[in-house]
Design a protein around this motif. Sequence first.
Motif, PDB file in Angstrom:
ATOM      1  N   GLY A   1     -21.232  23.178  28.010  1.00 35.01           N
ATOM      2  CA  GLY A   1     -21.920  22.775  26.787  1.00 35.01           C
ATOM      3  C   GLY A   1     -21.293  21.543  26.159  1.00 35.01           C
ATOM      4  N   LEU A   2     -19.967  21.513  26.112  1.00 32.48           N
ATOM      5  CA  LEU A   2     -19.287  20.341  25.550  1.00 32.48           C
ATOM      6  C   LEU A   2     -19.523  19.093  26.387  1.00 32.48           C
ATOM      7  CD1 LEU A   2     -15.908  21.854  24.306  1.00 32.48           C
ATOM      8  CD2 LEU A   2     -17.810  21.030  22.930  1.00 32.48           C
ATOM      9  N   LEU A   3     -19.502  19.246  27.713  1.00 33.84           N
ATOM     10  CA  LEU A   3     -19.783  18.093  28.580  1.00 33.84           C
ATOM     11  C   LEU A   3     -21.221  17.604  28.394  1.00 33.84           C
ATOM     12  CD1 LEU A   3     -17.946  19.049  31.895  1.00 33.84           C
ATOM     13  CD2 LEU A   3     -17.352  17.242  30.275  1.00 33.84           C
ATOM     14  N   ALA A   4     -22.164  18.543  28.300  1.00 33.80           N
ATOM     15  CA  ALA A   4     -23.562  18.160  28.098  1.00 33.80           C
ATOM     16  C   ALA A   4     -23.742  17.474  26.748  1.00 33.80           C
ATOM     17  CB  ALA A   4     -24.463  19.388  28.197  1.00 33.80           C
ATOM     18  N   LEU A   5     -23.087  17.990  25.719  1.00 34.47           N
ATOM     19  CA  LEU A   5     -23.174  17.388  24.390  1.00 34.47           C
ATOM     20  C   LEU A   5     -22.559  15.990  24.380  1.00 34.47           C
ATOM     21  CD1 LEU A   5     -24.062  17.866  21.484  1.00 34.47           C
ATOM     22  CD2 LEU A   5     -21.830  18.846  21.032  1.00 34.47           C
TER      23      LEU A   5
ATOM     24  N   SER B   1     -31.583   7.593  25.010  1.00 33.90           N
ATOM     25  CA  SER B   1     -32.146   8.920  24.805  1.00 33.90           C
ATOM     26  C   SER B   1     -32.513   9.100  23.335  1.00 33.90           C
ATOM     27  CB  SER B   1     -31.107   9.971  25.213  1.00 33.90           C
ATOM     28  OG  SER B   1     -31.540  11.266  24.898  1.00 33.90           O
ATOM     29  N   PRO B   2     -33.638   9.777  23.067  1.00 32.41           N
ATOM     30  CA  PRO B   2     -33.974  10.076  21.670  1.00 32.41           C
ATOM     31  C   PRO B   2     -33.059  11.172  21.130  1.00 32.41           C
ATOM     32  CG  PRO B   2     -35.559  11.101  23.137  1.00 32.41           C
ATOM     33  CD  PRO B   2     -34.644  10.266  23.996  1.00 32.41           C
ATOM     34  N   PRO B   3     -33.060  11.399  19.821  1.00 28.25           N
ATOM     35  CA  PRO B   3     -32.234  12.477  19.261  1.00 28.25           C
ATOM     36  C   PRO B   3     -32.567  13.827  19.890  1.00 28.25           C
ATOM     37  CG  PRO B   3     -33.109  11.096  17.513  1.00 28.25           C
ATOM     38  CD  PRO B   3     -33.766  10.655  18.781  1.00 28.25           C
ATOM     39  N   MET B   4     -31.554  14.628  20.078  1.00 32.02           N
ATOM     40  CA  MET B   4     -31.711  15.919  20.750  1.00 32.02           C
ATOM     41  C   MET B   4     -31.957  17.012  19.716  1.00 32.02           C
ATOM     42  SD  MET B   4     -29.108  17.711  23.459  1.00 32.02           S
ATOM     43  CE  MET B   4     -27.763  17.756  22.320  1.00 32.02           C
ATOM     44  N   HIS B   5     -32.934  17.863  19.985  1.00 34.36           N
ATOM     45  CA  HIS B   5     -33.230  18.989  19.108  1.00 34.36           C
ATOM     46  C   HIS B   5     -32.135  20.046  19.271  1.00 34.36           C
ATOM     47  CE1 HIS B   5     -35.350  22.355  17.286  1.00 34.36           C
ATOM     48  NE2 HIS B   5     -36.126  21.454  16.722  1.00 34.36           N
ATOM     49  N   PRO B   6     -31.735  20.725  18.201  1.00 35.63           N
ATOM     50  CA  PRO B   6     -30.685  21.746  18.312  1.00 35.63           C
ATOM     51  C   PRO B   6     -31.016  22.875  19.295  1.00 35.63           C
ATOM     52  CG  PRO B   6     -31.093  21.229  16.019  1.00 35.63           C
ATOM     53  CD  PRO B   6     -32.124  20.501  16.810  1.00 35.63           C
ATOM     54  N   LEU B   7     -32.298  23.174  19.493  1.00 35.10           N
ATOM     55  CA  LEU B   7     -32.662  24.211  20.447  1.00 35.10           C
ATOM     56  C   LEU B   7     -32.345  23.808  21.888  1.00 35.10           C
ATOM     57  CD1 LEU B   7     -35.995  25.670  19.056  1.00 35.10           C
ATOM     58  CD2 LEU B   7     -33.746  26.724  19.097  1.00 35.10           C
ATOM     59  N   VAL B   8     -32.321  22.503  22.144  1.00 34.21           N
ATOM     60  CA  VAL B   8     -31.938  22.045  23.482  1.00 34.21           C
ATOM     61  C   VAL B   8     -30.473  22.391  23.735  1.00 34.21           C
ATOM     62  CG1 VAL B   8     -31.637  20.010  24.947  1.00 34.21           C
ATOM     63  CG2 VAL B   8     -33.666  20.224  23.512  1.00 34.21           C
ATOM     64  N   LEU B   9     -29.641  22.202  22.737  1.00 41.33           N
ATOM     65  CA  LEU B   9     -28.228  22.563  22.863  1.00 41.33           C
ATOM     66  C   LEU B   9     -28.077  24.070  23.050  1.00 41.33           C
ATOM     67  CD1 LEU B   9     -25.240  21.863  22.844  1.00 41.33           C
ATOM     68  CD2 LEU B   9     -25.305  22.045  20.360  1.00 41.33           C
ATOM     69  N   ALA B  10     -28.824  24.841  22.271  1.00 40.76           N
ATOM     70  CA  ALA B  10     -28.762  26.297  22.417  1.00 40.76           C
ATOM     71  C   ALA B  10     -29.218  26.721  23.806  1.00 40.76           C
ATOM     72  CB  ALA B  10     -29.619  26.961  21.345  1.00 40.76           C
ATOM     73  N   GLY B  11     -30.288  26.125  24.294  1.00 35.50           N
ATOM     74  CA  GLY B  11     -30.761  26.429  25.650  1.00 35.50           C
ATOM     75  C   GLY B  11     -29.752  26.035  26.707  1.00 35.50           C
ATOM     76  N   THR B  12     -29.086  24.915  26.492  1.00 38.32           N
ATOM     77  CA  THR B  12     -28.046  24.470  27.427  1.00 38.32           C
ATOM     78  C   THR B  12     -26.896  25.470  27.450  1.00 38.32           C
ATOM     79  OG1 THR B  12     -28.615  22.158  27.029  1.00 38.32           O
ATOM     80  CG2 THR B  12     -26.450  22.589  27.978  1.00 38.32           C
ATOM     81  N   LEU B  13     -26.505  25.976  26.288  1.00 35.85           N
ATOM     82  CA  LEU B  13     -25.413  26.954  26.235  1.00 35.85           C
ATOM     83  C   LEU B  13     -25.801  28.262  26.921  1.00 35.85           C
ATOM     84  CD1 LEU B  13     -24.007  26.423  22.643  1.00 35.85           C
ATOM     85  CD2 LEU B  13     -22.895  25.879  24.808  1.00 35.85           C
ATOM     86  N   VAL B  14     -27.035  28.717  26.721  1.00 36.76           N
ATOM     87  CA  VAL B  14     -27.480  29.950  27.369  1.00 36.76           C
ATOM     88  C   VAL B  14     -27.542  29.754  28.884  1.00 36.76           C
ATOM     89  CG1 VAL B  14     -29.428  31.538  27.631  1.00 36.76           C
ATOM     90  CG2 VAL B  14     -28.692  30.847  25.357  1.00 36.76           C
ATOM     91  N   ALA B  15     -28.066  28.614  29.327  1.00 27.44           N
ATOM     92  CA  ALA B  15     -28.123  28.336  30.763  1.00 27.44           C
ATOM     93  C   ALA B  15     -26.717  28.221  31.350  1.00 27.44           C
ATOM     94  CB  ALA B  15     -28.921  27.062  31.011  1.00 27.44           C
TER      95      ALA B  15
END
Length: 124
Positions: free
Chosen positions: A80-84, A96-110
């Motif tokens: 998650g930290l690397l993706a962020l 890249s456009p601004p990232m929605h917080p749900l994308v970060l949450a989805g990345t953490l779950v994945a």
Amino acid sequence: MLEQLGYLTKVLAGVLVLILLGLASLELPSLSRPAGQWAVLLLAAASGLLGWVALGRLRRLDELQRQMHGRACQWALGFGLLALLAASALQTLGFSPPMHPLVLAGTLVAAWGVGLCITHHRLS
């Protein structure tokens, strides 16, 4: 085998509920004020209930399962930290456009799921 299938079903059901709660939260700005307040309370109650159920499930796990989930969380934090960091760099450079917080949450779950697979493979 049947026990693993039941466990996997419970995990996937929890992830599905998280996804549905996230999608429902996207509709909050389009609701009228009274309906929006009730929707926020409903989403908060559903999230709290999900957290309570998850904590209860975690308490019933044996030591090996707790260690596996702990290691999976460590993998998720790293991924998650690397993706962020990568997303932030791409946004700063204008790629890249601004990232929605749900994308970060989805990345953490994945990432948690991938970490759980890696941990399971190492211990098997």
